[in-house]
Design an enzyme around this catalytic site. Structure first.
Site, PDB file in Angstrom:
ATOM      1  N   ASP A  93       3.848  97.754  -9.247  1.00 15.91           N
ATOM      2  CA  ASP A  93       5.033  97.831 -10.090  1.00 15.91           C
ATOM      3  C   ASP A  93       5.516  99.279 -10.073  1.00 15.91           C
ATOM      4  O   ASP A  93       4.898 100.150  -9.458  1.00 15.91           O
ATOM      5  CB  ASP A  93       4.739  97.320 -11.495  1.00 15.91           C
ATOM      6  CG  ASP A  93       3.742  98.194 -12.230  1.00 15.91           C
ATOM      7  OD1 ASP A  93       3.345  99.254 -11.692  1.00 15.91           O
ATOM      8  OD2 ASP A  93       3.344  97.827 -13.340  1.00 15.91           O
ATOM      9  N   SER A  94       6.623  99.534 -10.760  1.00 13.45           N
ATOM     10  CA  SER A  94       7.255 100.852 -10.627  1.00 13.45           C
ATOM     11  C   SER A  94       6.820 101.839 -11.690  1.00 13.45           C
ATOM     12  O   SER A  94       7.169 103.017 -11.632  1.00 13.45           O
ATOM     13  CB  SER A  94       8.773 100.677 -10.742  1.00 13.45           C
ATOM     14  OG  SER A  94       9.081 100.237 -12.060  1.00 13.45           O
ATOM     15  N   GLY A  95       6.083 101.364 -12.680  1.00 10.12           N
ATOM     16  CA  GLY A  95       5.737 102.223 -13.811  1.00 10.12           C
ATOM     17  C   GLY A  95       6.724 102.099 -14.948  1.00 10.12           C
ATOM     18  O   GLY A  95       6.468 102.570 -16.060  1.00 10.12           O
ATOM     19  N   GLY A  96       7.880 101.473 -14.686  1.00 10.51           N
ATOM     20  CA  GLY A  96       8.920 101.351 -15.701  1.00 10.51           C
ATOM     21  C   GLY A  96       8.420 100.659 -16.957  1.00 10.51           C
ATOM     22  O   GLY A  96       8.520 101.196 -18.062  1.00 10.51           O
ATOM     23  N   PHE A  97       7.856  99.490 -16.783  1.00 11.43           N
ATOM     24  CA  PHE A  97       7.406  98.714 -17.937  1.00 11.43           C
ATOM     25  C   PHE A  97       6.420  99.511 -18.786  1.00 11.43           C
ATOM     26  O   PHE A  97       6.503  99.534 -20.004  1.00 11.43           O
ATOM     27  CB  PHE A  97       6.767  97.401 -17.461  1.00 11.43           C
ATOM     28  CG  PHE A  97       6.311  96.529 -18.588  1.00 11.43           C
ATOM     29  CD1 PHE A  97       7.232  95.784 -19.322  1.00 11.43           C
ATOM     30  CD2 PHE A  97       4.974  96.460 -18.940  1.00 11.43           C
ATOM     31  CE1 PHE A  97       6.813  94.980 -20.381  1.00 11.43           C
ATOM     32  CE2 PHE A  97       4.559  95.663 -20.004  1.00 11.43           C
ATOM     33  CZ  PHE A  97       5.479  94.929 -20.714  1.00 11.43           C
ATOM     34  N   ASP A 147      12.956 100.678 -13.183  1.00 11.59           N
ATOM     35  CA  ASP A 147      13.990 100.086 -14.035  1.00 11.59           C
ATOM     36  C   ASP A 147      13.721 100.409 -15.497  1.00 11.59           C
ATOM     37  O   ASP A 147      12.626 100.825 -15.854  1.00 11.59           O
ATOM     38  CB  ASP A 147      13.994  98.559 -13.875  1.00 11.59           C
ATOM     39  CG  ASP A 147      12.668  97.934 -14.299  1.00 11.59           C
ATOM     40  OD1 ASP A 147      11.612  98.593 -14.111  1.00 11.59           O
ATOM     41  OD2 ASP A 147      12.665  96.815 -14.822  1.00 11.59           O
ATOM     42  N   GLN A 189      17.753  93.004 -14.882  1.00 11.42           N
ATOM     43  CA  GLN A 189      17.562  93.056 -16.334  1.00 11.42           C
ATOM     44  C   GLN A 189      18.711  92.306 -17.016  1.00 11.42           C
ATOM     45  O   GLN A 189      19.318  91.435 -16.389  1.00 11.42           O
ATOM     46  CB  GLN A 189      17.469  94.521 -16.798  1.00 11.42           C
ATOM     47  CG  GLN A 189      16.188  95.232 -16.332  1.00 11.42           C
ATOM     48  CD  GLN A 189      14.934  94.766 -17.074  1.00 11.42           C
ATOM     49  OE1 GLN A 189      15.008  94.012 -18.046  1.00 11.42           O
ATOM     50  NE2 GLN A 189      13.771  95.189 -16.576  1.00 11.42           N
ATOM     51  N   GLY A 216      11.988  92.207 -17.744  1.00  9.60           N
ATOM     52  CA  GLY A 216      12.419  92.050 -19.135  1.00  9.60           C
ATOM     53  C   GLY A 216      12.184  90.682 -19.715  1.00  9.60           C
ATOM     54  O   GLY A 216      12.841  90.285 -20.674  1.00  9.60           O
ATOM     55  N   ASP A 266       3.051  87.428 -11.888  1.00  7.43           N
ATOM     56  CA  ASP A 266       1.846  88.186 -12.220  1.00  7.43           C
ATOM     57  C   ASP A 266       1.707  88.176 -13.732  1.00  7.43           C
ATOM     58  O   ASP A 266       2.714  88.128 -14.451  1.00  7.43           O
ATOM     59  CB  ASP A 266       1.951  89.646 -11.768  1.00  7.43           C
ATOM     60  CG  ASP A 266       2.809  90.466 -12.709  1.00  7.43           C
ATOM     61  OD1 ASP A 266       4.041  90.394 -12.617  1.00  7.43           O
ATOM     62  OD2 ASP A 266       2.240  91.160 -13.578  1.00  7.43           O
ATOM     63  N   CYS A 304     -13.800  71.384 -12.137  1.00  2.00           N
ATOM     64  CA  CYS A 304     -13.604  72.653 -11.444  1.00  2.00           C
ATOM     65  C   CYS A 304     -14.740  72.892 -10.458  1.00  2.00           C
ATOM     66  O   CYS A 304     -15.902  72.626 -10.762  1.00  2.00           O
ATOM     67  CB  CYS A 304     -13.543  73.790 -12.467  1.00  2.00           C
ATOM     68  SG  CYS A 304     -13.384  75.416 -11.717  1.00  2.00           S
ATOM     69  N   CYS A 306     -15.437  75.906  -9.107  1.00  2.00           N
ATOM     70  CA  CYS A 306     -15.786  77.326  -8.987  1.00  2.00           C
ATOM     71  C   CYS A 306     -17.270  77.539  -9.270  1.00  2.00           C
ATOM     72  O   CYS A 306     -17.930  76.689  -9.862  1.00  2.00           O
ATOM     73  CB  CYS A 306     -14.918  78.188  -9.904  1.00  2.00           C
ATOM     74  SG  CYS A 306     -15.531  78.411 -11.580  1.00  2.00           S
ATOM     75  N   CYS A 309     -18.489  77.054 -12.924  1.00  2.00           N
ATOM     76  CA  CYS A 309     -18.609  75.667 -13.396  1.00  2.00           C
ATOM     77  C   CYS A 309     -19.722  74.913 -12.683  1.00  2.00           C
ATOM     78  O   CYS A 309     -20.285  73.969 -13.225  1.00  2.00           O
ATOM     79  CB  CYS A 309     -17.268  74.957 -13.243  1.00  2.00           C
ATOM     80  SG  CYS A 309     -16.033  75.621 -14.391  1.00  2.00           S
ATOM     81  N   HIS A 335     -13.671  82.409 -13.433  1.00  2.00           N
ATOM     82  CA  HIS A 335     -13.188  81.041 -13.664  1.00  2.00           C
ATOM     83  C   HIS A 335     -11.683  81.002 -13.924  1.00  2.00           C
ATOM     84  O   HIS A 335     -10.961  80.184 -13.342  1.00  2.00           O
ATOM     85  CB  HIS A 335     -13.923  80.379 -14.825  1.00  2.00           C
ATOM     86  CG  HIS A 335     -13.270  79.085 -15.207  1.00  2.00           C
ATOM     87  ND1 HIS A 335     -13.500  77.910 -14.524  1.00  2.00           N
ATOM     88  CD2 HIS A 335     -12.313  78.798 -16.136  1.00  2.00           C
ATOM     89  CE1 HIS A 335     -12.737  76.952 -15.030  1.00  2.00           C
ATOM     90  NE2 HIS A 335     -12.009  77.468 -16.009  1.00  2.00           N
TER      91      HIS A 335
END
Lengths: 379, 379
Positions: A93-97, A147, A189, A216, A266, A304, A306, A309, A335
């Site tokens: 990510d850009s660091g904006g958030f 952003d 945005q 956003g 994500d 499941c 995995c 489980c 899990h």
């Protein structure tokens, strides 16, 4: 239109689509969920674990890696892939958030954002140009424009001025981005205002990027608002480019978004909830701390496959959680990520079979029935 | 004499011996180090990780499992092996060391020890009979007699009375122990007094157990005292039974003990130090937090074949440690346990080759040279 993104099939029952995105570290299949690896590690997961749950791409955070250990160190050590021992695709990510989440600790201007480190209070100035430089140094396969991400409560005028600046910043990002092979995505945005979203979408797409993200969202709005914005933007998003919704979401959110034709997601939900003992299963959500699991020899999720489980009981998972054992974070995270990634795999299969609409409806009814039957704990 | 313990070779250059001990969950090779899995988990290690570092047997703590989740629950869930997904041998301690460490929270009498839980303050009464009952319920392959473990500062009279009671408790343990296949080891006390050690050793051996342990070491005494007691007891220990020193130790301590013919060891050092960023290497001990590793792309230990040393740099290990990431505990623990278990493997090879004395001397000089060369941090 992107020459790295291919759509292989459109579901006939919804807006969902099956695609693939080529990157310098291999192709990913879409729709896809990207586990979050903030500090160049997906919390409590080794690289082998990530391969075991079939993670195809992970996300890392520019803000955190810029502050510690520093992007120049990561670059000197051969880049993020080598640094963290992950040879598949990475998105940063850009660091904006993150800087906008700092509240009192940051000040925004046209040039960029002044902020103080949450680690040591040191002062920094993050600009679109610096964000791109950091992300080029880290060397992710896909990077994001810097952003401004206003809160859900921001008023119309603020959001208008903000998205205009975000567009100018996006242009500045594109102007300086030069790393070959690395894809740059634009971020749309516009808050909860459909007309502003449309405007931002038009402006960002006019600049032209390798992919487009909705930013956003998941910033305090209701689920109805989030779904409304997803739905209103979808028909206007370029068809032939990857579409990414940042920061979402729950399994239900992901299926909702996929139905509208979004491709990438994500969220910290599977990993953070795991560390808090909230586990996702085919039978609904499970609070592993609950007393009812004390003597329960059954697996967390009988459906499941995995290794958690297959090898451990609910009673054991409860025990190690209550004892504060690190293994609890390890097994729970494994899990939950397996669950999210497997859900995406099933979604892709449903799209291929032109049955995504039914798949989504079945998922909802199955989860609801089981929550009622089992007295499970919703989040 | 034990019919499950076989000595395959005596080193001709020292008192070290190579053996094997048969248990219901397979044989272990001695000399051996047992990773500590207090709460039915070796901290930050999955069962697969333990298999990867070639752990042959692990230790779990009776005191902790009695309090949480409770031995009856573990028994009901099929016993400790199934509960924690570990199908190789397990040894449980008796809870003695833990309750005596509670200080103000416990009161000792001939009958047993009254104590308050460190978790919730609840009151309990642990007797030799209850300790055996708990350990039978947990179902370890090897269990220990309930003993009193006086501090290194205890005076001669106290230690005398204490070891006499420990002998009576050992007899009570033997009287009630009945689980087939499960081996019961006696514990020798006597503090730092060689004559009292000799007396305890004689008394415990007269009762007769499947193996014999030195307790009451690594409880605050100097290294010289510890080595003196090891050396003085060794010639009196039954030759044909496994000999276990509880709670030790550093790599140097282990080699010292092996040279005297001791076979089994457990210690939290590799796992606890790992979580504190102190790592064992062929080039001496490394404080991974140190600034000097900030840009160091080299592996933690160039002579180590573990997956941490093959895949990650010192710079990365330092970064994730400083960021407080769970992965730091995972990778550091994996490496340190690999180091300890590999050292034991090398020791066994040296014994087989009649070169243990040289092996031990080389180990010492190599570690010392490197600490001086590299400015490493001893513990």
């Amino acid at each position: 239109m992107s020459d790295t993104f291919k759509i292989h099939h459109h579901d006939t029952t919804s807006g969902a689509r099956l695609g693939s995105l080529k990157t310098p570290h291999g192709s990913i299949e879409t729709p896809i969920f990207m586990p979050v690896g903030t500090n160049a590690t997906v919390k409590a997961m080794t690289s082998d674990d990530l391969a075991d749950v079939e993670a195809q791409i992970i996300l890392a955070n520019t803000y955190h890696l810029y502050l510690r250990p520093g992007h120049e160190i990561v670059e000197q050590l051969g880049g993020l892939h080598r640094f963290m021992n992950w040879d598949r695709p990475i998105l940063t990510d850009s660091g904006g958030f993150q800087v906008f989440s700092l509240g009192e600790l940051r000040k925004i201007s046209e040039e960029g954002v002044k902020f103080q480190s949450h680690i040591d209070g040191s002062r920094h100035f993050l600009t679109p140009e610096l964000s791109i430089k950091i992300q080029e140094s880290l060397g992710a396969d896909i990077i994001m424009c810097f952003d401004e991400c206003p809160p859900a409560t921001a008023d119309y005028n603020y959001v208008t001025r903000s998205l205009e600046m975000t567009t100018r910043w996006a242009q500045r990002c594109k102007n300086v981005h030069s790393r070959p092979g690395q894809q740059l995505f634009g971020i749309i945005q516009g808050g909860m205002h459909e007309d502003l979203r449309a405007r931002s979408l038009h402006d960002i797409c006019s600049i032209g990027f390798d992919g487009y993200a909705l930013g956003g969202l998941s910033v305090g709005e209701t689920k109805e608002e989030m779904y409304r914005i997803m739905a209103s933007c979808a028909p206007m998003m370029p068809v032939d480019s990857p579409r990414y919704i940042m920061g979402i979401g729950s399994p239900e959110d992901l299926l909702e978004a996929i139905g509208h034709g979004y491709d990438m997601f994500d969220c910290v939900m599977p990993t953070r909830n795991a560390r808090n003992g909230m586990l996702f299963t085919s039978q609904g959500r499970v609070n592993i701390k609950a007393k009812c699991h004390e003597r329960d020899d059954s697996p967390l999720d009988p459906n499941c496959s995995c290794h958690v489980c297959r090898n451990y009981s609910r009673a054991y998972l409860r025990h190690i959680y209550r004892a504060g054992e690190i293994l609890a974070s390890q097994l729970n995270t494994f899990h939950n990520l397996h669950y999210f990634l497997n859900l995406m795999k099933q979604a892709r299969e449903a799209i291929q079979a032109n049955s995504f609409k039914v798949f989504k409806a079945q998922y909802h009814s199955q989860q609801q029935i089981n929550q009622i039957d089992k007295g499970g704990t919703g989040l």
